[in-house]
Enzyme design. Structure first.
Site, PDB file in Angstrom:
ATOM      1  N   PHE A   1      28.213  47.481  46.406  1.00 12.17           N
ATOM      2  CA  PHE A   1      29.581  48.190  45.586  1.00 12.17           C
ATOM      3  C   PHE A   1      28.820  49.080  44.400  1.00 12.17           C
ATOM      4  CE2 PHE A   1      33.062  47.944  42.653  1.00 12.17           C
ATOM      5  CZ  PHE A   1      34.042  48.302  43.474  1.00 12.17           C
TER       6      PHE A   1
ATOM      7  N   LYS B   1      41.863  35.638  45.239  1.00 13.17           N
ATOM      8  CA  LYS B   1      42.196  36.139  46.914  1.00 13.17           C
ATOM      9  C   LYS B   1      40.908  35.871  47.525  1.00 13.17           C
ATOM     10  CE  LYS B   1      39.382  39.724  46.462  1.00 13.17           C
ATOM     11  NZ  LYS B   1      38.248  40.153  47.606  1.00 13.17           N
TER      12      LYS B   1
END
Length: 314
Positions: A12, A182
């Protein structure tokens, strides 16, 4: 020229460095190891192969080279405490790109950063995104959370590119909790599909999981509209439906559908543990994920337990 420093050359961090440099920012990417090899090869062949570095991207192994007033921390949540004491001082805005809850302290990434760097401006960059999509230049939208709206607008301008669109909020708590919670539901979704329980079961799990996310986040001070946005609902949809998600793949592995990757960063497991340790709310899905990750119950046993819960209104 806008300058941005990024700590962490995982997939990332590297993807953000590539897209920002491609859009004309001057980017310095700090790598714990292999910086010279990446700088020479102009590619991160280990974490993000096949994506060439633009000319405006420099890789360094010297953390003292990070001198920009805007610093992105793309370090896994459980490793943040190892990096924070070594960051150069000075007034700067620090943006966490990590998701999860630091298990040893019970703090979010921004809270952990603020503890090590009191008085600075700390925020979060989070939302539905895969590193390869960002590096390729596919359209991606993220949430930028900073408590100061004016600083948030300035950082939004610095980090937005033609393919990376940022929406800002001042609700740092909600943005961070959406990204953390999540991952717990994504592990459960992977287990559901891996065990062959079907798409209908996954849809039900996502809906009830989202209700659980909103309940936990609200109790911890988040604004509900934040959970309804990119950092909550948007990220939930992505990570519960794609095997590019590490947490989803971990769920698949727990169900025996794919081999377990012991090297993968699975933040949802730590977050579920943290929720289990602070049982002030009813969190049946997070509790189920904890028992799965600990190996205390099988997917079939957990499913039976959840289905046998008392019937209730929605």
């Amino acid at each position: 020229m806008t300058r941005v420093d990024i700590v962490g050359a995982g997939a990332f961090g590297t993807a953000l460095a590539i897209t920002l440099a491609r859009a004309g920012r001057e980017v310095t990417l700090w790598a714990r190891s292999g910086a010279d090899d990446m700088q020479a090869a102009r590619e991160n062949s280990r974490r993000l192969p096949g994506h060439a570095f633009p000319g405006a991207l420099r890789v360094t192994g010297d953390i003292g080279d990070l001198t920009s007033d805007l610093l992105l921390l793309a370090v896994p949540t459980q490793r943040l405490h190892e990096v924070l004491p070594h960051l150069p001082g000075g007034a700067r805005t620090v943006i966490s790109c990590a998701k999860g809850i630091h298990l040893a302290s019970g703090l979010s990434p921004c809270q952990l950063i603020a503890r090590h760097r009191p008085g600075g401006q700390t925020g979060a960059l989070t939302g539905p995104s895969f590193a390869a999509d960002i590096a390729t230049g596919l359209p991606t939208a993220l949430t930028l959370a900073l408590p100061d709206a004016a600083i948030g607008a300035a950082v939004q301008d610095k980090l937005s590119t033609p393919t990376l669109r940022l929406y800002r909020t001042t609700d740092v708590t909600g943005a961070e909790l959406g990204g953390a919670l999540k991952n717990v539901i994504a592990i459960a979704a992977g287990a559901v599909i891996g065990a062959g329980l079907g798409e209908s079961a996954r849809a039900a799990l996502m809906a009830r999981g989202f209700a659980e996310m909103r309940r936990v986040a609200g109790a911890r001070g988040a604004r509900d509209e934040t959970l309804l946005g990119l950092s909550g609902f948007g990220d939930l949809v992505l990570t519960c439906t794609s095997d590019k998600s590490r947490n989803y793949r971990h769920g698949l592995a727990l169900a025996g559908a794919v081999p377990l990757d012991a090297q993968a960063t699975v933040e949802g497991a730590a977050t579920a543990e943290e929720l289990a340790a602070h049982a002030e709310l009813e969190t049946p899905i997070a509790d189920a994920v904890t028992t799965l990750c600990r190996g205390e119950m099988s997917v079939q046993d957990v499913t039976e337990t959840l289905l046998n819960r008392p019937l209730k209104p929605e």
